[in-house]
Design a protein around this motif. Sequence first.
Motif, short mmCIF file in Angstrom:
data_model
loop_
_atom_site.label_atom_id
_atom_site.label_comp_id
_atom_site.label_asym_id
_atom_site.label_seq_id
_atom_site.Cartn_x
_atom_site.Cartn_y
_atom_site.Cartn_z
N SER A 64 0.83 -1.19 0.00
CA SER A 64 0.00 0.00 0.00
C SER A 64 0.87 1.25 0.00
O SER A 64 1.90 1.32 0.68
N ASP A 74 -6.32 3.87 -1.04
CA ASP A 74 -5.42 3.83 -2.18
C ASP A 74 -6.16 4.16 -3.47
O ASP A 74 -5.54 4.59 -4.44
N ASN A 118 -3.87 -3.09 -0.15
CA ASN A 118 -4.44 -1.89 -0.78
C ASN A 118 -5.90 -1.75 -0.38
O ASN A 118 -6.65 -2.73 -0.39
#
Length: 509
Positions: A64, A74, A118
Amino acid sequence: MLRPARGVPCLLVDDVERAVAHYRDVLGFATADRFGEPPTSALLSGRHGQVLLQLAPGGVAEFSHRRLGGLHWDALFFVDDIEAVAESMRARGARIQVGLGITAVSDKTLEVRDEWGNVLAFAGAPVGLGARVRSAASKAVPSRLTREVKHRLRRREEVPELRRIRAFIDGLDPDRPPFFMFFTQGLLHWVRNAERLVPDDVNLVFIGSALPAEEQAWLRDNTSRPLHNIELGVDDNTTWDFLFDCNRRGFGYLDIDCFVLNPDLFRDMATLAPDVAMNGIWTYETDSGEPIACTHFAFINADAVADLRAKDSYLSPANYDWEGATISLLHPRDYCRVPSARQREVLLKVLPPGDDGKPLPPGEAPFFDTLVAFQVGAYAGGYRTERVRPLAHRTQHTINPEAPVWQQDLSDEVVHVGGVSYYQRWFHSPRLRGMYLAAEHAMMAPIVDLLPSSYGGRVRALETELAHLGLDPARSASLVRAHLVEDRGLAQETADRVLAVGSGRGTTA
């Protein structure tokens, strides 16, 4: 081809082919264009939008781009039909962190974490043909008529369930007042750990809603408490309505995340003065000083309910507002009633009017929450709410946003967590979200071998989420204990009793 002025988020992964499969099969991005041989990136497209997956450099452990965690995303996708997107992702097994919840960008936002950490947000947006059609239809049909049709359809669906629960309640032990505990699926760890503190001589009664067969079987095999499952998936407001309609004698209610450490409280709660409509533990006040009790641990005077109905001063225990809004954060069926002209008059006997002449909900709340309108109507009809313990529930009016003031008091007699059935649909601060995850893990992990097999996957998911927030799952109980003692001022012994979820029943002494 990318559309003009349309951005594409770029995310890091450690295996492009595996990531393409995950985004296709789990997150619904149907097509992929790969670049490189072997692929070093891939552009995926779906009805949500597009995303570019890029191969991270070797040895990278954190994929991430975020370093702050919690509320930072994200990628953000605006979609036409967020409800359909959420349903599809749940069916595909996506790791949903929060949702559908309220954020600054939309009142319906879904937050999903992929296998690389993410965090992707999908937000409902009033764009596209579908949204325009729905908007036009809503304008063509008067909102009052729409509300009335929905209300009648829901009540018609509920009639068979009302008959079933009435027969069940009529068959309960007539010599002991019942204390009802309502819950939906996936909450057995909270039910088991709260139930262990309720003495055997207290008539605790389980009311489930749409419980799967394995959970019903587990409850019957592992507890001796009466159980009724409402086959229709309903919310707590509908259940409260059922309880008010079916109980001919006083009854109590206990939340699944309310830990009663002093068993004498059950006797105190069931003791009603003739002019008391409801006993409560946590209360706040109207502008003129009348206490309003919360639902977490309550006892209702059924005789007062019958008298209020006869006086035409009765309001349902369910939610009320002036628009008939649906509170989808809590449950798809959790809609607000709209007070009738007569009920408006009743409320104005106790509450001040706003600029539009309508009575203002206590505590500057945006609507009348569960049991609030009922209690106001009871005051207007000559009854009152009794504070069995002087614990405070802080409202929008009394919480200081600049200071770390908790929403409600705790004591060494009774501890209420709050929001455990829907915290994943609300975007809390990272600290508070971490505390919820730690509390759930502390309640579930020590007894997971006693629970249905599906709870094993839940524990592993909680451990992953805690790790993503930088918290050690092995220390979840320690985090909760420190919060109870240091932040909330409870005795160490009290915290230990709340967390004593090992084998056997906790002591009720």
